[in-house]
Design a protein around this motif. Structure first.
Motif, PDB file in Angstrom:
ATOM      1  N   ALA A 262      10.293   7.184   9.771  1.00 17.61           N
ATOM      2  CA  ALA A 262       9.763   7.301   8.414  1.00 17.61           C
ATOM      3  C   ALA A 262       9.755   5.945   7.712  1.00 17.61           C
ATOM      4  N   ALA A 263      10.843   5.182   7.886  1.00  8.63           N
ATOM      5  CA  ALA A 263      10.906   3.850   7.285  1.00  8.63           C
ATOM      6  C   ALA A 263       9.860   2.923   7.901  1.00  8.63           C
ATOM      7  N   LEU A 264       9.649   3.051   9.194  1.00 10.10           N
ATOM      8  CA  LEU A 264       8.654   2.222   9.877  1.00 10.10           C
ATOM      9  C   LEU A 264       7.248   2.536   9.381  1.00 10.10           C
ATOM     10  N   ILE A 265       6.956   3.820   9.200  1.00 10.15           N
ATOM     11  CA  ILE A 265       5.636   4.209   8.691  1.00 10.15           C
ATOM     12  C   ILE A 265       5.438   3.681   7.274  1.00 10.15           C
ATOM     13  N   GLY A 266       6.491   3.791   6.453  1.00  7.73           N
ATOM     14  CA  GLY A 266       6.398   3.274   5.094  1.00  7.73           C
ATOM     15  C   GLY A 266       6.161   1.778   5.064  1.00  7.73           C
ATOM     16  N   ALA A 267       6.864   1.038   5.928  1.00  9.40           N
ATOM     17  CA  ALA A 267       6.679  -0.414   5.998  1.00  9.40           C
ATOM     18  C   ALA A 267       5.263  -0.761   6.454  1.00  9.40           C
ATOM     19  N   ALA A 268       4.741   0.009   7.423  1.00  4.22           N
ATOM     20  CA  ALA A 268       3.383  -0.242   7.910  1.00  4.22           C
ATOM     21  C   ALA A 268       2.355  -0.018   6.803  1.00  4.22           C
ATOM     22  N   ILE A 269       2.569   1.014   5.988  1.00  3.97           N
ATOM     23  CA  ILE A 269       1.645   1.297   4.880  1.00  3.97           C
ATOM     24  C   ILE A 269       1.664   0.159   3.867  1.00  3.97           C
ATOM     25  N   VAL A 270       2.870  -0.313   3.527  1.00  7.34           N
ATOM     26  CA  VAL A 270       2.989  -1.394   2.545  1.00  7.34           C
ATOM     27  C   VAL A 270       2.350  -2.674   3.081  1.00  7.34           C
ATOM     28  N   LEU A 271       2.615  -3.007   4.355  1.00  7.68           N
ATOM     29  CA  LEU A 271       2.028  -4.203   4.941  1.00  7.68           C
ATOM     30  C   LEU A 271       0.507  -4.110   4.991  1.00  7.68           C
ATOM     31  N   THR A 272       0.008  -2.938   5.327  1.00  9.56           N
ATOM     32  CA  THR A 272      -1.446  -2.749   5.347  1.00  9.56           C
ATOM     33  C   THR A 272      -2.044  -2.982   3.975  1.00  9.56           C
ATOM     34  N   PHE A 273      -1.378  -2.471   2.951  1.00  7.01           N
ATOM     35  CA  PHE A 273      -1.852  -2.675   1.575  1.00  7.01           C
ATOM     36  C   PHE A 273      -1.844  -4.149   1.209  1.00  7.01           C
ATOM     37  N   LEU A 274      -0.767  -4.864   1.586  1.00  2.02           N
ATOM     38  CA  LEU A 274      -0.682  -6.289   1.258  1.00  2.02           C
ATOM     39  C   LEU A 274      -1.786  -7.083   1.938  1.00  2.02           C
ATOM     40  N   PHE A 275      -2.053  -6.780   3.204  1.00  7.63           N
ATOM     41  CA  PHE A 275      -3.072  -7.529   3.934  1.00  7.63           C
ATOM     42  C   PHE A 275      -4.487  -7.163   3.479  1.00  7.63           C
ATOM     43  N   GLU A 276      -4.664  -5.935   2.972  1.00  8.71           N
ATOM     44  CA  GLU A 276      -5.997  -5.508   2.567  1.00  8.71           C
ATOM     45  C   GLU A 276      -6.349  -5.935   1.154  1.00  8.71           C
ATOM     46  N   LYS A 277      -5.368  -6.485   0.410  1.00 15.30           N
ATOM     47  CA  LYS A 277      -5.657  -6.913  -0.960  1.00 15.30           C
ATOM     48  C   LYS A 277      -6.648  -8.061  -0.994  1.00 15.30           C
ATOM     49  N   ASN A 278      -6.608  -8.925  -0.004  1.00 19.60           N
ATOM     50  CA  ASN A 278      -7.480 -10.101   0.030  1.00 19.60           C
ATOM     51  C   ASN A 278      -8.398 -10.032   1.239  1.00 19.60           C
ATOM     52  N   SER A 279      -9.471 -10.791   1.176  1.00 16.90           N
ATOM     53  CA  SER A 279     -10.418 -10.850   2.281  1.00 16.90           C
ATOM     54  C   SER A 279     -10.262 -12.176   3.012  1.00 16.90           C
ATOM     55  N   GLY A 280     -11.009 -12.349   4.078  1.00 10.76           N
ATOM     56  CA  GLY A 280     -10.939 -13.587   4.847  1.00 10.76           C
ATOM     57  C   GLY A 280     -10.075 -13.427   6.078  1.00 10.76           C
ATOM     58  N   PRO A 281      -9.781 -14.525   6.766  1.00  2.45           N
ATOM     59  CA  PRO A 281      -8.937 -14.473   7.971  1.00  2.45           C
ATOM     60  C   PRO A 281      -7.588 -13.847   7.660  1.00  2.45           C
ATOM     61  N   ILE A 282      -7.084 -13.047   8.573  1.00  3.24           N
ATOM     62  CA  ILE A 282      -5.846 -12.314   8.329  1.00  3.24           C
ATOM     63  C   ILE A 282      -4.662 -13.251   8.113  1.00  3.24           C
ATOM     64  N   LEU A 283      -4.700 -14.448   8.699  1.00  2.35           N
ATOM     65  CA  LEU A 283      -3.600 -15.392   8.550  1.00  2.35           C
ATOM     66  C   LEU A 283      -3.551 -16.019   7.166  1.00  2.35           C
ATOM     67  N   LEU A 284      -4.596 -15.873   6.376  1.00  2.74           N
ATOM     68  CA  LEU A 284      -4.633 -16.469   5.043  1.00  2.74           C
ATOM     69  C   LEU A 284      -4.528 -15.438   3.931  1.00  2.74           C
ATOM     70  N   ARG A 285      -4.278 -14.189   4.276  1.00  6.96           N
ATOM     71  CA  ARG A 285      -4.319 -13.140   3.249  1.00  6.96           C
ATOM     72  C   ARG A 285      -3.036 -13.032   2.428  1.00  6.96           C
ATOM     73  N   LEU A 286      -1.916 -13.516   2.951  1.00  6.81           N
ATOM     74  CA  LEU A 286      -0.658 -13.429   2.217  1.00  6.81           C
ATOM     75  C   LEU A 286      -0.230 -14.756   1.607  1.00  6.81           C
ATOM     76  N   VAL A 287      -0.972 -15.815   1.872  1.00  9.33           N
ATOM     77  CA  VAL A 287      -0.575 -17.128   1.361  1.00  9.33           C
ATOM     78  C   VAL A 287      -0.962 -17.252  -0.110  1.00  9.33           C
ATOM     79  N   PRO A 288      -0.312 -18.160  -0.854  1.00 10.08           N
ATOM     80  CA  PRO A 288      -0.662 -18.352  -2.269  1.00 10.08           C
ATOM     81  C   PRO A 288      -2.118 -18.798  -2.425  1.00 10.08           C
TER      82      PRO A 288
END
Length: 423
Positions: A262-288
């Motif tokens: 359950a914790a793993l699924i929750g973490a996956a959902i949160v990470l997916t949301f964080l990465f989907e907030k921005n567009s472009g290469p996936i390696l640049l989506r969490l950087v400032p």
């Protein structure tokens, strides 16, 4: 083991303190201390120490050999069809042998190789040295203190820049995240010792020190850092709480597995949301946020990166090719971006796989360890924080952060298999 233990402490303190102070000798002194510690541990180790090291690294001893070998392979002369295109161009212009290395800058890759060897040496030394519980506690105290001071420097810099002018923000942010996990472990240590009829006064003093360190680190990582860095730290805290709940409630293997999933699924959902907030290469989506030209240059660099990269540690050299302004310097926006540019898809996938493998090993070890579970639990939380933080900032590229994380991992692995009592 006394000399190895001393070298281990010197490596942690010197690398972090000097690098935060802006001195260029921190990495060199830390590497020298790591080499000295390795020699001392190898010369004074007994059969029991070797067997303990084998048990602690049974999850992937091959990794400790594969990492430096892969970096060294980038330095070897190879056929031009495998080498970096820069050597193909050089061969077309000046001729010579039809050979060239993968790396674009041999000197920078040699430095990366030496740092990797120092980190692996410290990990091995830590596994052997902290086999003794008393030494493990002292190393935990040193790590928690060093990282808490780093977080304090970040707090002071944000509150009054005149008090800490040259604080490297990315490094102190990463050390603050590690410090939060380590000081939570110190608080757990104090609670466990109080429950086992140790000195109440000493346990309270240790707990208060851990509380102060945790508050200072939490203020730095949650209040003064970016949202993504704060989320990385939150993942680590949740993992510590998950292990604590499973142990305290004495859950059955089935219930513990269900809660973990359950914790793993929750973490996956949160990470997916964080990465989907921005567009472009996936390696640049969490950087400032960065300028449009800088982002475009980074996107071109990532798009041109080969499977084996351009050489470990060569981001700055490759960046000079793609920077749009001759006076500007293209720096790595995150540790993951630097790893990808230097080691390619192979290196990035290997980094993630190794981190997840270590995370699972430490998580299982924490659930099996008993009252000393806070050692592997804190190490697991630090590995999880480092994995997420590697996509959010470049702080983990600093030698101080690399060496501290190596010792933390060695501490967790050693105590996840160590028997009760000192030997």
């Amino acid at each position: 083991m006394s000399l190895a233990y001393f070298a281990l402490i010197v490596s942690i303190v010197s690398a972090s303190a000097l690098e935060i102070a802006g001195a260029s000798l921190g990495a060199q002194l830390g590497s020298i201390a790591a080499a000295l510690g390795l020699l001392a541990a190898a010369s004074s180790s007994r059969k029991a120490d070797y067997e303990h090291y084998v048990r602690a690294t049974s999850w992937g001893r091959w990794i400790l050999v594969a990492i430096p070998l892969c970096i060294a392979a980038q330095l070897a002369p190879l056929p031009l069809r495998v080498a970096h295109p820069i050597w193909v161009s050089a061969h077309e212009v000046i001729g010579g042998l039809s050979l060239g290395p993968i790396t674009v800058d041999i000197g920078l890759t040699v430095n990366a190789l030496l740092l990797a060897l120092a980190a692996i040496s410290l990990l091995g030394v830590a596994i052997v040295v902290v086999r003794n519980r008393g030494r493990a506690e002292l190393v935990l105290f040193v790590l928690s203190g060093v990282t808490a001071i780093s977080a304090l420097m970040l707090d002071l810099h944000r509150l009054s820049p005149a008090l800490a002018v040259s604080v490297p923000h990315d490094l102190t942010t990463s050390l603050a995240g590690l410090g939060l996990m380590l000081n939570l472990a110190v608080m757990q240590l104090a609670a466990e010792r109080a429950e086992t009829h140790h000195s109440i006064v000493r346990s309270v003093a240790i707990g208060l020190c851990g509380l102060v360190g945790a508050l200072v680190s939490a203020a730095a990582i949650f209040g003064l850092s970016g949202t993504n860095s704060a989320m990385a730290a939150a993942f680590g805290v949740v993992l510590i709480l998950l292990i604590l709940v499973i142990r305290r409630l004495d859950l059955s293997p089935l219930a513990a597995s269900a809660l973990s999933v359950a914790a793993l699924i929750g973490a996956a959902i949160v990470l997916t949301f964080l990465f989907e907030k921005n567009s472009g290469p996936i390696l640049l989506r969490l950087v400032p946020e960065m300028g449009t030209e800088t982002k475009a240059a980074l996107e071109r660099m990532l798009a041109d990166t080969r499977w084996f990269g351009a050489g470990a540690g060569t981001f700055s050299a490759v960046g000079r090719i793609y920077q749009s302004d001759a006076g500007a310097v293209l720096t790595a926006p995150s540790a993951a971006t630097s790893v990808f540019a230097g080691m390619g898809w192979v290196g990035l996938v290997a980094m993630i796989a190794v981190s997840l493998l270590a995370l699972v090993r430490l998580f299982v070890g924490a659930l099996q360890r008993g009252r000393d579970s806070f050692f592997p639990a804190a190490a697991a939380a630090c590995v999880l924080f480092a994995l997420v933080q590697s996509f959010a900032g470049p702080g983990l590229l600093h030698p101080a952060a690399i060496l501290c994380l190596s010792v933390i991992l060695g501490l967790g692995l050693s105590q996840s298999v160590s028997q009760s009592g000192s030997r």
